[in-house]
Scaffold this motif. Structure first.
Motif, PDB file in Angstrom:
ATOM      1  N   HIS A  90      -3.477  10.774 -36.675  1.00 44.09           N
ATOM      2  CA  HIS A  90      -4.285   9.735 -36.415  1.00 44.09           C
ATOM      3  C   HIS A  90      -5.660   9.957 -37.005  1.00 44.09           C
ATOM      4  CE1 HIS A  90      -1.404   7.250 -34.331  1.00 44.09           C
ATOM      5  NE2 HIS A  90      -1.095   8.428 -33.698  1.00 44.09           N
ATOM      6  N   GLU A  91      -6.470   9.245 -37.531  1.00 45.40           N
ATOM      7  CA  GLU A  91      -7.780   9.278 -37.841  1.00 45.40           C
ATOM      8  C   GLU A  91      -8.725   8.404 -37.691  1.00 45.40           C
ATOM      9  OE1 GLU A  91      -7.631  10.071 -42.264  1.00 45.40           O
ATOM     10  OE2 GLU A  91      -6.313  11.877 -42.184  1.00 45.40           O
ATOM     11  N   PHE A  92      -9.834   8.689 -37.194  1.00 45.12           N
ATOM     12  CA  PHE A  92     -10.886   7.711 -36.453  1.00 45.12           C
ATOM     13  C   PHE A  92     -12.296   7.750 -36.956  1.00 45.12           C
ATOM     14  CE2 PHE A  92      -9.593  11.146 -33.747  1.00 45.12           C
ATOM     15  CZ  PHE A  92     -10.957  11.439 -33.291  1.00 45.12           C
ATOM     16  N   THR A  93     -13.107   7.119 -36.579  1.00 42.11           N
ATOM     17  CA  THR A  93     -14.425   7.527 -36.647  1.00 42.11           C
ATOM     18  C   THR A  93     -15.228   7.033 -35.452  1.00 42.11           C
ATOM     19  OG1 THR A  93     -14.928   5.353 -37.848  1.00 42.11           O
ATOM     20  CG2 THR A  93     -14.799   7.294 -39.338  1.00 42.11           C
ATOM     21  N   GLY A  94     -16.434   7.333 -34.983  1.00 42.86           N
ATOM     22  CA  GLY A  94     -17.174   6.866 -33.984  1.00 42.86           C
ATOM     23  C   GLY A  94     -16.884   7.451 -32.346  1.00 42.86           C
ATOM     24  N   ALA A  95     -16.445   8.512 -32.507  1.00 42.57           N
ATOM     25  CA  ALA A  95     -15.861   9.179 -31.328  1.00 42.57           C
ATOM     26  C   ALA A  95     -17.108   9.963 -30.679  1.00 42.57           C
ATOM     27  CB  ALA A  95     -14.900  10.181 -31.283  1.00 42.57           C
ATOM     28  N   GLU A  96     -17.476  10.228 -29.386  1.00 42.53           N
ATOM     29  CA  GLU A  96     -18.427  10.901 -28.786  1.00 42.53           C
ATOM     30  C   GLU A  96     -18.745  12.239 -29.380  1.00 42.53           C
ATOM     31  OE1 GLU A  96     -18.095  11.026 -24.570  1.00 42.53           O
ATOM     32  OE2 GLU A  96     -18.358   8.676 -24.350  1.00 42.53           O
ATOM     33  N   ALA A  97     -19.560  12.967 -28.901  1.00 43.36           N
ATOM     34  CA  ALA A  97     -19.843  14.298 -29.574  1.00 43.36           C
ATOM     35  C   ALA A  97     -19.817  14.184 -31.183  1.00 43.36           C
ATOM     36  CB  ALA A  97     -18.697  15.317 -29.006  1.00 43.36           C
ATOM     37  N   ASP A  98     -20.628  13.535 -31.556  1.00 43.41           N
ATOM     38  CA  ASP A  98     -20.844  13.201 -32.985  1.00 43.41           C
ATOM     39  C   ASP A  98     -19.488  13.231 -33.804  1.00 43.41           C
ATOM     40  OD1 ASP A  98     -23.596  13.614 -32.834  1.00 43.41           O
ATOM     41  OD2 ASP A  98     -23.585  15.520 -32.890  1.00 43.41           O
ATOM     42  N   GLY A  99     -18.638  12.661 -33.173  1.00 39.48           N
ATOM     43  CA  GLY A  99     -17.226  12.523 -33.734  1.00 39.48           C
ATOM     44  C   GLY A  99     -16.343  13.707 -33.380  1.00 39.48           C
ATOM     45  N   HIS A 100     -16.594  14.864 -32.914  1.00 40.61           N
ATOM     46  CA  HIS A 100     -15.906  15.950 -32.757  1.00 40.61           C
ATOM     47  C   HIS A 100     -15.303  15.716 -31.404  1.00 40.61           C
ATOM     48  CE1 HIS A 100     -14.366  20.039 -33.106  1.00 40.61           C
ATOM     49  NE2 HIS A 100     -14.933  20.344 -32.381  1.00 40.61           N
ATOM     50  N   TRP A 101     -14.569  14.791 -31.207  1.00 37.49           N
ATOM     51  CA  TRP A 101     -13.886  14.559 -29.925  1.00 37.49           C
ATOM     52  C   TRP A 101     -12.693  13.574 -29.853  1.00 37.49           C
ATOM     53  CZ3 TRP A 101     -12.595  16.945 -25.743  1.00 37.49           C
ATOM     54  CH2 TRP A 101     -12.383  16.343 -24.487  1.00 37.49           C
ATOM     55  N   ILE A 102     -12.287  13.016 -28.921  1.00 42.65           N
ATOM     56  CA  ILE A 102     -11.194  12.026 -29.072  1.00 42.65           C
ATOM     57  C   ILE A 102     -11.851  10.696 -28.884  1.00 42.65           C
ATOM     58  CG2 ILE A 102      -8.922  11.124 -27.781  1.00 42.65           C
ATOM     59  CD1 ILE A 102      -8.777  14.193 -26.822  1.00 42.65           C
ATOM     60  N   LYS A 103     -11.473   9.673 -29.614  1.00 41.86           N
ATOM     61  CA  LYS A 103     -11.994   8.520 -29.586  1.00 41.86           C
ATOM     62  C   LYS A 103     -11.575   7.498 -28.429  1.00 41.86           C
ATOM     63  CE  LYS A 103     -14.070   4.694 -31.483  1.00 41.86           C
ATOM     64  NZ  LYS A 103     -13.786   4.016 -32.864  1.00 41.86           N
ATOM     65  N   GLU A 104     -12.467   7.191 -27.589  1.00 40.86           N
ATOM     66  CA  GLU A 104     -12.148   6.514 -26.419  1.00 40.86           C
ATOM     67  C   GLU A 104     -12.252   4.915 -26.763  1.00 40.86           C
ATOM     68  OE1 GLU A 104     -13.362   6.372 -21.869  1.00 40.86           O
ATOM     69  OE2 GLU A 104     -13.806   8.212 -22.939  1.00 40.86           O
ATOM     70  N   PRO A 105     -11.241   3.990 -26.283  1.00 44.56           N
ATOM     71  CA  PRO A 105      -9.867   4.292 -25.581  1.00 44.56           C
ATOM     72  C   PRO A 105      -9.054   4.587 -26.604  1.00 44.56           C
ATOM     73  CG  PRO A 105     -10.340   1.898 -25.591  1.00 44.56           C
ATOM     74  CD  PRO A 105     -11.424   2.537 -26.376  1.00 44.56           C
ATOM     75  N   GLU A 106      -9.004   4.224 -27.791  1.00 42.54           N
ATOM     76  CA  GLU A 106      -7.923   4.317 -28.680  1.00 42.54           C
ATOM     77  C   GLU A 106      -7.259   5.647 -28.670  1.00 42.54           C
ATOM     78  OE1 GLU A 106     -11.030   3.132 -29.390  1.00 42.54           O
ATOM     79  OE2 GLU A 106     -11.122   1.830 -31.183  1.00 42.54           O
ATOM     80  N   GLY A 107      -7.955   6.666 -28.804  1.00 43.93           N
ATOM     81  CA  GLY A 107      -7.247   7.899 -28.887  1.00 43.93           C
ATOM     82  C   GLY A 107      -6.538   8.425 -27.750  1.00 43.93           C
ATOM     83  N   PHE A 108      -7.158   8.205 -26.547  1.00 47.12           N
ATOM     84  CA  PHE A 108      -6.339   8.303 -25.248  1.00 47.12           C
ATOM     85  C   PHE A 108      -5.116   7.334 -25.308  1.00 47.12           C
ATOM     86  CE2 PHE A 108     -10.559  10.003 -24.523  1.00 47.12           C
ATOM     87  CZ  PHE A 108     -10.100  11.294 -23.890  1.00 47.12           C
ATOM     88  N   ASP A 109      -5.004   6.052 -25.650  1.00 47.77           N
ATOM     89  CA  ASP A 109      -3.854   5.265 -25.762  1.00 47.77           C
ATOM     90  C   ASP A 109      -2.836   6.136 -26.842  1.00 47.77           C
ATOM     91  OD1 ASP A 109      -5.035   3.185 -24.156  1.00 47.77           O
ATOM     92  OD2 ASP A 109      -5.685   1.950 -26.053  1.00 47.77           O
TER      93      ASP A 109
END
Length: 281
Positions: free
Chosen positions: A246-265
């Motif tokens: 999975h790839e995403f944009t806009g997560a916390e920590a400047d993008g160096h983290w899991i996207k919430e909530p989609e990534g945790f889903d």
């Protein structure tokens, strides 16, 4: 210096599965536990509350001297650059050797707590923790003889992936899946094995490399390029491992983290799917 004991969150109901997750450079087990277990799904429920039968294990690395930061810090292995992961690659070997031994030991212990059911244990990590836990998985044949429930990696990479890709390209297409798995596992183990303390006696069982893999990465990650995560996935697919990416944009920590909530889903779905599979065995 010894590794500190892992941070553990015990299950809130009967223990059925365990997740072992490794932190990134400069963090530690308790910090990752706080951040990861508070991550919310789209139902506004944390992973911890969503999975009450899970035991969560967050190991902490030992303190090492960092070549980049010129100071001692909590890190699984030393590295001089993430812009060029091949630069001074020998700096990584000592830390990888120690950390892989340590993590495989934790993995064996957690499997033992579940009556030898490796299919009830997940392994993974964030950033450098993904790099280290992925190495542990690839070095596990001979010590872990059956597949894990799953591997979870985010915003990370695979050290020595260039060399592994070259190895696969040189072997050509004449090798079957098991031969490619064996060749790759032997490469990673031989890279870090100290002859006086061999990591494992043999590689007769390669089935641990049938573990399903979940990888996610931010396209805007400024610390670990998404291309490195893609390269890690390519190496795993080259030995016929099942990789969900999975790839995403806009997560916390400047993008160096899991996207919430989609990534945790996505993580919740992966765990629930493979948790259910283990109940059928």
């Amino acid at each position: 210096m010894d590794y500190p004991p892992p941070h553990i969150q015990d299950p809130r109901s009967a223990h059925t599965h365990t997740v072992i997750l490794l932190h990134g450079r400069g963090s530690d087990g308790p910090e990752l536990a706080e951040d990861f277990l508070s991550g919310m799904t789209s139902q506004r429920i944390s992973l911890s509350d969503s999975l009450p039968s899970l035991r969560w294990v967050f190991p902490t690395s030992r303190i090492r001297q960092s070549t980049v930061f010129k100071e001692e810090m909590c890190t699984w292995f030393d590295a001089s650059s993430l812009d060029d992961i091949q630069k001074d690659s020998e700096l990584q070997i000592e830390g990888l050797r120690e950390s892989v031994h340590h993590i495989i030991g934790i993995l064996e212990s957690e499997i033992s707590l579940l009556d030898g059911r490796s299919d009830r244990v997940f392994l993974g990590g964030i950033s450098q923790g993904m790099a280290t836990s992925l190495w542990a998985l690839l070095c596990a044949p001979g010590r872990v003889t059956t597949p894990l429930a799953g591997f979870l990696g985010s915003c990370g990479w695979l050290p020595f992936s260039h060399q592994a890709e070259h190895l696969m390209s040189c072997s050509g297409t004449q090798l079957d899946s098991n031969h490619r798995k064996r060749l790759t596992s032997e490469f990673f183990r031989n890279t870090i094995t100290d002859p006086t303390t061999p990591l494992t006696q043999d590689t007769d069982s390669l089935s641990v490399l049938e573990t399903p893999v979940f990888l996610s990465h931010g396209g805007d990650d400024p610390y670990v390029s998404i291309s490195l995560g893609q390269q890690a996935a390519q190496v795993l697919r080259a030995i016929d491992m099942n990789v969900e990416q999975h790839e995403f944009t806009g997560a916390e920590a400047d993008g160096h983290w899991i996207k919430e909530p989609e990534g945790f889903d996505q993580i919740l779905r992966f765990i629930q799917q493979h948790k259910a599979n283990s109940h059928t065995v």
